[in-house]
Motif scaffolding. Sequence first.
Motif, mmCIF file in Angstrom:
data_model
loop_
_atom_site.group_PDB
_atom_site.id
_atom_site.type_symbol
_atom_site.label_atom_id
_atom_site.label_comp_id
_atom_site.label_asym_id
_atom_site.label_seq_id
_atom_site.Cartn_x
_atom_site.Cartn_y
_atom_site.Cartn_z
ATOM 1 N N ILE A 21 -8.384 -6.108 4.021
ATOM 2 C CA ILE A 21 -7.874 -7.014 2.676
ATOM 3 C C ILE A 21 -8.879 -7.442 2.496
ATOM 4 O O ILE A 21 -10.146 -7.574 3.001
ATOM 5 C CB ILE A 21 -7.322 -8.719 3.788
ATOM 6 C CG1 ILE A 21 -5.953 -7.663 4.448
ATOM 7 C CG2 ILE A 21 -6.528 -8.845 2.695
ATOM 8 C CD1 ILE A 21 -6.268 -9.411 5.465
ATOM 9 N N THR A 22 -8.527 -7.092 0.719
ATOM 10 C CA THR A 22 -9.706 -7.650 -0.166
ATOM 11 C C THR A 22 -8.470 -7.521 -1.155
ATOM 12 O O THR A 22 -7.587 -7.256 -1.867
ATOM 13 C CB THR A 22 -10.089 -6.219 -0.184
ATOM 14 O OG1 THR A 22 -11.035 -6.194 -1.186
ATOM 15 C CG2 THR A 22 -9.114 -4.832 -0.788
ATOM 16 N N GLU A 23 -9.640 -7.996 -2.486
ATOM 17 C CA GLU A 23 -9.324 -8.360 -3.203
ATOM 18 C C GLU A 23 -9.920 -8.115 -4.419
ATOM 19 O O GLU A 23 -11.433 -8.012 -4.166
ATOM 20 C CB GLU A 23 -8.803 -9.860 -3.746
ATOM 21 C CG GLU A 23 -9.667 -10.725 -4.084
ATOM 22 C CD GLU A 23 -9.886 -12.308 -4.266
ATOM 23 O OE1 GLU A 23 -8.383 -12.326 -4.934
ATOM 24 O OE2 GLU A 23 -9.995 -12.800 -4.000
ATOM 25 N N MET A 44 0.709 -1.234 -0.376
ATOM 26 C CA MET A 44 0.183 -0.130 0.012
ATOM 27 C C MET A 44 0.434 1.056 0.188
ATOM 28 O O MET A 44 2.040 1.688 0.906
ATOM 29 C CB MET A 44 -1.233 -0.142 1.399
ATOM 30 C CG MET A 44 -2.299 0.741 1.261
ATOM 31 S SD MET A 44 -2.966 0.720 2.109
ATOM 32 C CE MET A 44 -1.996 0.068 3.960
ATOM 33 N N ASP A 45 0.955 2.170 -1.060
ATOM 34 C CA ASP A 45 1.491 2.976 -1.563
ATOM 35 C C ASP A 45 0.618 4.346 -0.578
ATOM 36 O O ASP A 45 0.286 5.063 -1.358
ATOM 37 C CB ASP A 45 2.102 3.342 -2.399
ATOM 38 C CG ASP A 45 3.276 4.766 -2.812
ATOM 39 O OD1 ASP A 45 3.261 5.159 -1.759
ATOM 40 O OD2 ASP A 45 3.094 5.060 -4.002
ATOM 41 N N LEU A 46 0.855 4.545 0.530
ATOM 42 C CA LEU A 46 0.404 5.837 1.183
ATOM 43 C C LEU A 46 0.732 7.426 0.856
ATOM 44 O O LEU A 46 -0.475 8.276 0.790
ATOM 45 C CB LEU A 46 0.624 6.068 3.122
ATOM 46 C CG LEU A 46 -0.622 4.849 3.835
ATOM 47 C CD1 LEU A 46 0.438 4.165 5.713
ATOM 48 C CD2 LEU A 46 -1.297 5.134 3.422
ATOM 49 N N ILE A 47 1.791 7.272 0.136
ATOM 50 C CA ILE A 47 2.296 8.481 -0.232
ATOM 51 C C ILE A 47 1.508 9.129 -1.859
ATOM 52 O O ILE A 47 0.864 9.843 -1.692
ATOM 53 C CB ILE A 47 4.116 8.622 -0.475
ATOM 54 C CG1 ILE A 47 4.656 8.864 0.975
ATOM 55 C CG2 ILE A 47 3.997 9.662 -1.357
ATOM 56 C CD1 ILE A 47 5.609 8.622 0.537
ATOM 57 N N SER A 48 0.870 8.408 -2.168
ATOM 58 C CA SER A 48 0.091 7.960 -3.700
ATOM 59 C C SER A 48 -0.931 8.999 -2.836
ATOM 60 O O SER A 48 -2.064 9.145 -3.390
ATOM 61 C CB SER A 48 1.135 6.920 -4.435
ATOM 62 O OG SER A 48 -0.543 6.374 -4.325
ATOM 63 N N GLY A 90 -8.882 -8.826 -10.090
ATOM 64 C CA GLY A 90 -7.450 -9.118 -10.335
ATOM 65 C C GLY A 90 -6.441 -9.162 -9.408
ATOM 66 O O GLY A 90 -5.253 -9.519 -10.172
ATOM 67 N N GLU A 91 -6.137 -7.994 -9.272
ATOM 68 C CA GLU A 91 -5.167 -7.523 -8.032
ATOM 69 C C GLU A 91 -5.219 -9.140 -6.781
ATOM 70 O O GLU A 91 -5.727 -9.127 -7.204
ATOM 71 C CB GLU A 91 -5.963 -6.451 -8.049
ATOM 72 C CG GLU A 91 -4.983 -5.356 -8.172
ATOM 73 C CD GLU A 91 -5.933 -4.127 -8.089
ATOM 74 O OE1 GLU A 91 -5.526 -3.234 -7.137
ATOM 75 O OE2 GLU A 91 -6.320 -2.744 -8.322
ATOM 76 N N PRO A 92 -3.667 -8.982 -6.639
ATOM 77 C CA PRO A 92 -3.732 -10.294 -5.154
ATOM 78 C C PRO A 92 -4.230 -8.920 -4.227
ATOM 79 O O PRO A 92 -4.669 -8.005 -3.918
ATOM 80 C CB PRO A 92 -2.662 -10.247 -5.542
ATOM 81 C CG PRO A 92 -1.640 -9.192 -6.048
ATOM 82 C CD PRO A 92 -2.412 -8.313 -6.941
ATOM 83 N N TRP A 93 -4.259 -10.090 -3.179
ATOM 84 C CA TRP A 93 -4.898 -9.760 -1.708
ATOM 85 C C TRP A 93 -3.773 -8.511 -1.572
ATOM 86 O O TRP A 93 -3.300 -7.872 -2.099
ATOM 87 C CB TRP A 93 -4.867 -10.088 -0.629
ATOM 88 C CG TRP A 93 -5.464 -11.471 -0.613
ATOM 89 C CD1 TRP A 93 -4.723 -12.794 -1.027
ATOM 90 C CD2 TRP A 93 -6.829 -12.047 -0.445
ATOM 91 N NE1 TRP A 93 -5.921 -13.681 -1.051
ATOM 92 C CE2 TRP A 93 -7.187 -13.266 -0.839
ATOM 93 C CE3 TRP A 93 -7.743 -10.509 -0.279
ATOM 94 C CZ2 TRP A 93 -8.863 -13.820 -0.532
ATOM 95 C CZ3 TRP A 93 -8.637 -11.680 0.129
ATOM 96 C CH2 TRP A 93 -9.738 -12.391 -0.240
#
Length: 181
Positions: free
Chosen positions: A89-91, A1-5, A94-97
Amino acid sequence: MDLISYAELAVLLVNSPDRLTGLEGLRALLQESGRSRQASRLTRADLDALRALREELVAVFEAAADGNEREVVARLNALLRRHPVHPQITEHDGEPWHLHLTEGGRFADQYVVGAVMGLATIVTDLGADRLGLCQSPPCRRAYLDTSSNRSRRYCSERCASRANVAAYRARKKVGQDSGGR
Ligand SMILES: [Zn+2]
Ligand SMILES: [Zn+2]
């Protein structure tokens, strides 16, 4: 998870007051920034909440631009208390968890949490002086300084070159006024 973005959500809101005058404007803003799915389920309550958030975020960026680190932190802490994070936590698509900061709730709630957590991450990882307001008057758009030497002062290349031209003219004028050529 990129919090800066996520912090870019805060910048987008601060710099788009003209898009918050009605639902249509906000919808278009979200579509342009690649959030079509969210744009389709906006309500009037979301608009009101994001308008209120924008006021708060402007104050955060102003405090940062004034070098008032304690006020930046106090304002962000107040926002964090009012908008608690509910990570899940989610998906999907088609993205990974991966983690979502706030599942469920209104779109505005998710936006607030993303924007505020993003800014909180920048302040704690990089420093409050990474939040800035463009120094090319009358611009005052917000920006995030992620440069390695904290050198950023303008929101865009356009403002940087306008400021350079203004500085050049000012130097030339000083030269003429003092009789030098
Ligand atoms: Zn996701
Ligand atoms: Zn600017």
